[in-house]
Design an enzyme around this catalytic site. Structure first.
Site, PDB file in Angstrom:
ATOM      1  N   LYS A  48       0.811  -1.278  -0.205  1.00  0.00           N
ATOM      2  CA  LYS A  48       0.367   0.541   0.279  1.00  0.00           C
ATOM      3  C   LYS A  48       0.426   1.455  -0.201  1.00  0.00           C
ATOM      4  O   LYS A  48       0.459   2.102  -0.331  1.00  0.00           O
ATOM      5  CB  LYS A  48      -0.598   0.145   1.270  1.00  0.00           C
ATOM      6  CG  LYS A  48      -2.323  -0.704   0.800  1.00  0.00           C
ATOM      7  CD  LYS A  48      -2.837  -1.539   2.309  1.00  0.00           C
ATOM      8  CE  LYS A  48      -3.752  -2.450   1.821  1.00  0.00           C
ATOM      9  NZ  LYS A  48      -4.134  -3.152   3.723  1.00  0.00           N
ATOM     10  N   GLN A  92      -5.589  -2.046   8.900  1.00  0.00           N
ATOM     11  CA  GLN A  92      -5.380  -4.115   8.517  1.00  0.00           C
ATOM     12  C   GLN A  92      -6.026  -4.847   9.378  1.00  0.00           C
ATOM     13  O   GLN A  92      -5.537  -4.749  10.557  1.00  0.00           O
ATOM     14  CB  GLN A  92      -3.748  -3.988   8.421  1.00  0.00           C
ATOM     15  CG  GLN A  92      -3.346  -4.715   7.531  1.00  0.00           C
ATOM     16  CD  GLN A  92      -3.950  -4.729   6.262  1.00  0.00           C
ATOM     17  OE1 GLN A  92      -4.110  -4.187   5.380  1.00  0.00           O
ATOM     18  NE2 GLN A  92      -4.218  -6.443   5.885  1.00  0.00           N
ATOM     19  N   ASP A 115     -11.692   1.696   3.028  1.00  0.00           N
ATOM     20  CA  ASP A 115     -12.322   0.281   3.095  1.00  0.00           C
ATOM     21  C   ASP A 115     -13.609   0.078   2.646  1.00  0.00           C
ATOM     22  O   ASP A 115     -13.678  -1.153   2.288  1.00  0.00           O
ATOM     23  CB  ASP A 115     -11.525  -0.652   4.296  1.00  0.00           C
ATOM     24  CG  ASP A 115      -9.897  -0.804   4.321  1.00  0.00           C
ATOM     25  OD1 ASP A 115      -9.864  -1.577   3.512  1.00  0.00           O
ATOM     26  OD2 ASP A 115      -9.505  -1.431   5.897  1.00  0.00           O
TER      27      ASP A 115
HETATM   28  N1  GUN Z   1      -6.938  -7.699   5.589  1.00  0.00           N
HETATM   29  C1  GUN Z   1      -7.623  -8.723   4.574  1.00  0.00           C
HETATM   30  N2  GUN Z   1      -8.503  -7.257   3.628  1.00  0.00           N
HETATM   31  C2  GUN Z   1      -8.186  -6.135   3.916  1.00  0.00           C
HETATM   32  C3  GUN Z   1      -9.034  -4.845   3.813  1.00  0.00           C
HETATM   33  O1  GUN Z   1      -9.051  -4.901   2.407  1.00  0.00           O
HETATM   34  N3  GUN Z   1      -9.116  -4.006   4.418  1.00  0.00           N
HETATM   35  C4  GUN Z   1      -8.534  -3.934   5.460  1.00  0.00           C
HETATM   36  N4  GUN Z   1      -8.469  -2.994   6.253  1.00  0.00           N
HETATM   37  N5  GUN Z   1      -7.954  -5.159   6.373  1.00  0.00           N
HETATM   38  C5  GUN Z   1      -7.404  -6.065   5.094  1.00  0.00           C
END
Ligand code: GUN
Length: 280
Positions: A48, A92, A115
């Site tokens: 990211k 996350q 998200d």
């Molecule tokens: N863990 C796995 N996929 C995601 C996601 O799309 N967003 C977040 N915040 N955590 C994740």
């Protein structure tokens, strides 16, 4: 069979996002919060950061200890909510066991919830109002659009019913006028449902779940899963080689949905920045 190349489309999308981002009065800012030492999460967070650089975004990372308390995490979220230069907040997942994911998600300002996990945004999707879409289903829709796959009038089967992928995926396909079936661990005769699917989306996380005989001739098959096989190699839920014999379109793993999820996060962050600057 045509491979749905998520890697190539994601690169195109990120280039487009960058073009827009650099024209804004203030560049988009994303804060990524990682709690603990989950190795997969670390990889995601690193990618990211790279995506933000590519898109010309400002980004910040917070690494909290595995032992972090709920208060500590909520305080950080509150601080980020109040920051003028931060447009998107991503915590996350999964979180260590002592932390309550629901409470943390609800603490994020819905305007910064890139998200799309906050109940406000989940509700907006349900009733068809503007909000933020969860990145993986949004990325899948971008991929279908790029290849001219129109869900209208098609039978779509989504395998998996998570809040992050399965449920929002079903809603997005429904919004585009597909006839949608959601299958899950308690569905009797999964294979029979899958064989009906013009569009089959697998989002369970079990290698080998979707075998070749479960794929309808000419189907569009989207594999959302990221599993590790016995040799530690990334693989999806779909038996790729067998599905390729029948499908018209098929996503690879890696290089299919994964990069599209990341691109959708960049699109959401750009949108958040535009909204917060009253430009969208
Ligand atoms: N863990 C796995 N996929 C995601 C996601 O799309 N967003 C977040 N915040 N955590 C994740």
């Amino acid at each position: 069979m045509t491979t749905l190349d998520g890697k190539a489309l994601a690169a195109k999308i990120k280039a487009r996002v960058r073009e827009e981002a650099v024209k804004l009065p203030r560049r988009p800012g994303l804060a990524v919060v990682l709690v603990g030492n989950d190795p997969a999460s670390r990889v995601y967070v690193t990618s990211k950061r790279k995506d933000c650089e590519e898109c010309g975004f400002y980004s910040e990372e917070y690494a909290l200890l595995e032992s972090a308390t709920q208060e500590e995490l909520l305080e950080l979220v509150e601080t980020l909510n109040g920051r003028e230069d931060i447009d998107g907040i991503l915590v996350q997942l999964p979180l260590p066991a002592q932390l309550d994911e629901e409470t943390v998600i609800q603490a994020i300002d819905p305007e910064k919830d890139v998200d799309g996990f906050h109940p406000m945004n989940a509700g907006a999707l349900l009733i068809g109002r503007p909000g933020f879409l969860p990145c993986t289903p949004a990325g899948v829709m971008d991929l279908l659009d790029e290849y001219g796959v129109d869900p209208a009038g098609k039978r779509a089967v989504v395998v998996g019913r998570s809040n992050i992928v399965g449920k929002p995926m079903a809603l997005l396909l429904l919004r585009r006028n597909a006839t949608v079936t959601v299958c899950h661990s308690r569905t009797p005769d999964l294979a029979e449902h899958c064989r009906q699917a013009d569009i089959l989306v697998a989002a369970v996380g079990r290698q080998g779940l979707i075998t070749g005989d479960m794929v309808k001739q000419g189907a569009v098959v989207v594999d959302v899963a990221m599993n590790r096989d016995d040799n530690g190699k990334l693989c999806g839920d779909v038996d790729f080689a067998a599905a390729a014999e029948r499908a018209a379109y098929l996503t690879p793993v890696p290089g299919g949905v994964g990069p599209m999820t990341r691109a959708a996060l960049m699109e959401n962050t750009l949108l958040a920045a535009k909204r917060r600057q009253n430009l969208a």
